[in-house]
Design a protein around this motif. Structure first.
Motif, short mmCIF file in Angstrom:
data_model
loop_
_atom_site.label_atom_id
_atom_site.label_comp_id
_atom_site.label_asym_id
_atom_site.label_seq_id
_atom_site.Cartn_x
_atom_site.Cartn_y
_atom_site.Cartn_z
N VAL A 1 4.46 -3.10 -11.14
CA VAL A 1 5.23 -3.89 -10.17
C VAL A 1 5.33 -3.15 -8.84
N VAL A 2 5.52 -1.84 -8.89
CA VAL A 2 5.62 -1.06 -7.65
C VAL A 2 4.30 -1.12 -6.87
N VAL A 3 3.18 -1.10 -7.59
CA VAL A 3 1.87 -1.20 -6.93
C VAL A 3 1.76 -2.52 -6.17
N PHE A 4 2.31 -3.60 -6.72
CA PHE A 4 2.26 -4.88 -6.02
C PHE A 4 3.35 -5.00 -4.96
N ALA A 5 4.45 -4.27 -5.11
CA ALA A 5 5.55 -4.37 -4.15
C ALA A 5 5.30 -3.53 -2.89
N ILE B 1 12.06 -9.08 -0.47
CA ILE B 1 11.18 -9.57 -1.54
C ILE B 1 10.63 -8.39 -2.34
N ALA B 2 10.20 -7.33 -1.65
CA ALA B 2 9.65 -6.16 -2.34
C ALA B 2 10.72 -5.50 -3.21
N ALA B 3 11.92 -5.37 -2.68
CA ALA B 3 13.00 -4.77 -3.46
C ALA B 3 13.37 -5.67 -4.64
N ALA C 1 13.54 -4.80 -8.63
CA ALA C 1 14.83 -4.98 -9.31
C ALA C 1 14.70 -5.95 -10.48
N ILE C 2 13.96 -7.02 -10.30
CA ILE C 2 13.79 -7.99 -11.38
C ILE C 2 13.07 -7.35 -12.55
N GLU C 3 12.05 -6.56 -12.27
CA GLU C 3 11.32 -5.88 -13.36
C GLU C 3 12.22 -4.91 -14.10
#
Length: 82
Positions: free
Chosen positions: A14-18, A43-45, A49-51
């Motif tokens: 998820v971090v790679v996509f954020a 959106i990135a945060a 957070a959702i993950e």
């Protein structure tokens, strides 16, 4: 909550996509487009957070197994407190 290796790999994905979304938001902020920049950073945060905090259907079996093991297997410390 302690996470396992699969949780860590999921968070890394998820971090790679954020990161690109956050960089896009930072670029908008540098150009002076405040609303768009803050929006993309939010959106990135939110992605991270959702993950981290949202329980998905794939998490339910592991949560049930943790509760079952915790209820069935008592350690010596648990027996001493009773």
């Amino acid at each position: 909550m302690a996470g396992g290796i699969l949780d860590t790999i999921g968070l890394l994905t998820v971090v790679v996509f954020a990161i690109p979304v956050a960089l896009f938001g930072a670029e908008h902020l540098l150009r002076g487009e405040f609303v768009a920049g803050v929006g993309f950073l939010a959106i990135a945060a939110g992605m991270v957070a959702i993950e981290q905090y949202l329980v998905t259907p794939t998490d339910l079996p592991s949560m049930a197994a943790e509760k079952t093991v915790g209820a069935v297997a008592k350690t010596d410390e648990d027996d001493d407190q009773d």
